[in-house]
Design a protein around this motif. Structure first.
Motif, PDB file in Angstrom:
ATOM      1  N   THR A 266       0.829  -1.214   0.000  1.00  0.00           N
ATOM      2  CA  THR A 266       0.000   0.000   0.000  1.00  0.00           C
ATOM      3  C   THR A 266       0.859   1.257   0.000  1.00  0.00           C
ATOM      4  O   THR A 266       0.613   2.190  -0.773  1.00  0.00           O
ATOM      5  CB  THR A 266      -0.924   0.008   1.236  1.00  0.00           C
ATOM      6  OG1 THR A 266      -1.699  -1.191   1.254  1.00  0.00           O
ATOM      7  CG2 THR A 266      -1.856   1.202   1.199  1.00  0.00           C
ATOM      8  N   PHE A 267       1.863   1.292   0.890  1.00  0.00           N
ATOM      9  CA  PHE A 267       2.742   2.460   0.923  1.00  0.00           C
ATOM     10  C   PHE A 267       3.474   2.631  -0.406  1.00  0.00           C
ATOM     11  O   PHE A 267       3.672   3.761  -0.882  1.00  0.00           O
ATOM     12  CB  PHE A 267       3.755   2.330   2.060  1.00  0.00           C
ATOM     13  CG  PHE A 267       3.248   2.831   3.385  1.00  0.00           C
ATOM     14  CD1 PHE A 267       2.787   4.132   3.523  1.00  0.00           C
ATOM     15  CD2 PHE A 267       3.240   2.007   4.507  1.00  0.00           C
ATOM     16  CE1 PHE A 267       2.310   4.607   4.738  1.00  0.00           C
ATOM     17  CE2 PHE A 267       2.779   2.470   5.724  1.00  0.00           C
ATOM     18  CZ  PHE A 267       2.305   3.770   5.840  1.00  0.00           C
ATOM     19  N   SER A 268       3.893   1.527  -1.004  1.00  0.00           N
ATOM     20  CA  SER A 268       4.565   1.600  -2.300  1.00  0.00           C
ATOM     21  C   SER A 268       3.649   2.216  -3.353  1.00  0.00           C
ATOM     22  O   SER A 268       4.077   3.056  -4.159  1.00  0.00           O
ATOM     23  CB  SER A 268       5.001   0.204  -2.740  1.00  0.00           C
ATOM     24  OG  SER A 268       5.606   0.242  -4.017  1.00  0.00           O
ATOM     25  N   HIS A 269       2.375   1.817  -3.319  1.00  0.00           N
ATOM     26  CA  HIS A 269       1.393   2.358  -4.265  1.00  0.00           C
ATOM     27  C   HIS A 269       1.203   3.859  -4.052  1.00  0.00           C
ATOM     28  O   HIS A 269       1.220   4.645  -5.008  1.00  0.00           O
ATOM     29  CB  HIS A 269       0.062   1.627  -4.090  1.00  0.00           C
ATOM     30  CG  HIS A 269      -0.906   1.865  -5.196  1.00  0.00           C
ATOM     31  ND1 HIS A 269      -1.058   1.014  -6.268  1.00  0.00           N
ATOM     32  CD2 HIS A 269      -1.768   2.881  -5.417  1.00  0.00           C
ATOM     33  CE1 HIS A 269      -1.971   1.474  -7.091  1.00  0.00           C
ATOM     34  NE2 HIS A 269      -2.434   2.612  -6.581  1.00  0.00           N
ATOM     35  N   PHE A 270       1.018   4.253  -2.792  1.00  0.00           N
ATOM     36  CA  PHE A 270       0.823   5.676  -2.473  1.00  0.00           C
ATOM     37  C   PHE A 270       2.049   6.501  -2.864  1.00  0.00           C
ATOM     38  O   PHE A 270       1.946   7.528  -3.546  1.00  0.00           O
ATOM     39  CB  PHE A 270       0.550   5.858  -0.982  1.00  0.00           C
ATOM     40  CG  PHE A 270      -0.849   5.534  -0.558  1.00  0.00           C
ATOM     41  CD1 PHE A 270      -1.932   5.921  -1.321  1.00  0.00           C
ATOM     42  CD2 PHE A 270      -1.091   4.853   0.627  1.00  0.00           C
ATOM     43  CE1 PHE A 270      -3.231   5.628  -0.929  1.00  0.00           C
ATOM     44  CE2 PHE A 270      -2.377   4.553   1.031  1.00  0.00           C
ATOM     45  CZ  PHE A 270      -3.447   4.944   0.254  1.00  0.00           C
TER      46      PHE A 270
END
Length: 458
Positions: A266-270
């Motif tokens: 998720t953090f990678s996506h954001f």
């Protein structure tokens, strides 16, 4: 030891939130999409709020006692008190591999995301980290409240704020969403068995609210500060877990959510969308530090009540022997051996998600048995001491207390039974094999003290 420093309200809130609220639990609850709000409301009414209120009243009534052991002991005698504290301690055996798999997955993600779901890589690193932390504690490392607060801020508060903030910006800026919040899909169909199976993941993320009671005697004005700290902590826990789960579910499709690497995905996506991907390794290190601090605290904290029970004759004296640094070395080594054995679940279950789920459910069932004893003990103590003055008590007097305890009992018993049913959206392999492994592990860990009782008699 020797320090007389008292814990403030802020420190108690940080310690309590750090014991329960965990960013590692968010992918588990994110699996259930928009219905997660309703699930958390149900779990709060039937578990988290009753557990917090009962813990607050018992801690205020017995501020000089040793938490769950003495509460149940006062109600039902030392034998049941020992069983309660044993369950609180032994649930850590499957809990440690679960949380360490999250930490290892987070660390590996920085170097090779493809290896984060490799069971044998995880097994090696988990064993190495846990035995290293065990040795650190054996050689006298004492975690102060300040260190626990530091780990909570660095590894939980900051990442959680970032996750919720980026998720909220994503939602309100009109970007593509993996789920949509509508009245129809937010309301679960309670007649479906799958809905109640879903509650397992939610309840797993809410256990541990009573752990902070071991610090009640070290709190400034405990009869006022401790209940207030629990009220504030419950509010923070519910809000952050719901918003964190939604932040993950908004950007990662349910079928792609990993229980081990879901947060980093998720953090990678954001961060890639906001052109800040270079900060991902820093964030991963922060989360790992926070989680390691939590593990280190849990390695020592539950042994306090267990040692008291053992010293009263429930275990042989060699088991509670301390080393020169006043650390329960035998208990710590015994704990590490049990954890190493339980880690074998990563080999028996065909997927990392499945192994993670099995270990988490096993920990939850052991914990639920302890909560059942806690709620029953609170009812018994209330009946014995209905007129005993107490600075803090649950609103509604005797009837209010009974209502809260019964709600907690319903939630705990229901959660224990439902945990035998695996969720359909987690790959656990053959259902019969899953249930056999779960039942055998549950029986062995629950009745293991009988071997020590025989040793004491001899």
């Amino acid at each position: 030891m020797g320090s007389t420093r008292k814990l403030t309200l802020l420190m108690m809130v940080l310690i309590t939130v750090g014991a329960v609220d965990s960013i590692r639990n968010i992918p588990t609850t994110a699996l259930f999409g928009p219905k997660i709000i309703a699930f958390f409301l149900i779990a709060s009414v039937f578990f988290l709020i009753p557990a917090a209120l009962i813990s607050a009243e018992l801690a205020a009534k017995y501020p000089e006692d040793n938490g769950i052991y003495d509460w149940v002991k006062h109600a039902f005698g030392p034998r049941w008190g020992f069983i309660a504290v044993w369950l609180q301690w032994v649930e850590n055996v499957p809990f440690f591999p679960a949380i360490l798999s999250f930490i290892v997955g987070t660390i590996i993600y920085m170097f090779s995301p493809s290896l984060a779901n490799d069971r044998f890589v995880q097994l090696t690193l988990i064993l190495g980290i846990f035995w290293a932390l065990t040795l650190v504690n054996i050689f006298g490392i004492r975690l102060s409240a300040s260190f626990s607060s530091f780990c909570t801020v660095i590894g939980l508060v900051v990442p959680m704020i970032l996750l919720i903030s980026m998720g909220s910006i994503w939602y309100f800026s009109g970007r593509p969403l993996a789920i949509h919040l509508t009245l129809n899909n937010m309301i679960p169909h309670l007649s479906h068995l799958s809905v109640w199976v879903t509650m397992q993941g939610v309840l797993l993320s809410l256990c541990g609210i009573e752990l902070a009671t071991v610090h009640a005697k070290d709190t400034i004005n405990p009869k006022r500060t401790f209940p207030l700290a629990l009220i504030i902590s419950v509010t923070i826990i519910i809000v952050t877990l719901v918003m964190g789960a939604l932040s993950v579910a908004w950007v990662v499709p349910v079928k792609d959510i990993s229980l081990v690497t879901g947060i980093m995905d998720t953090f990678s996506h954001f961060l890639s969308s906001y052109h800040l991907l270079w900060t991902l390794p820093i964030l991963a290190i922060m989360i790992a530090i926070g989680s390691l601090g939590g593990v280190n605290s849990w390695i020592i904290a539950p042994t306090r009540g267990l040692r008291v029970a053992c010293e009263e004759g429930h275990f042989p004296q060699w088991f509670v022997k301390q080393n020169k640094q006043k650390m329960p070395a035998v208990i710590l080594i015994f704990q590490a051996i049990l954890v190493s054995i339980i880690i074998g679940a990563f080999i028996l279950i065909p997927s990392v998600n499945g192994a993670y789920w099995l270990l988490s459910v096993l920990a939850a069932q052991l914990y639920m048995m302890m909560y059942i004893l806690m709620f029953l003990a609170s009812l018994a103590l209330k009946c014995k001491n209905r007129s005993k003055p107490n600075h803090y008590h649950i609103s509604g007097g005797f009837i209010g207390h009974c209502l809260v305890a019964v709600l907690g009992l319903i939630g705990s018993v229901g959660a224990f039974l439902i945990c035998f049913i695996p969720p359909s959206n987690v790959a656990i392999g053959d259902k019969a094999h899953y249930e056999i492994v779960l039942i055998v592990a549950l029986v062995v860990l629950t009745f293991l003290p009988l071997l020590f009782k025989l040793s004491v008699k001899k």
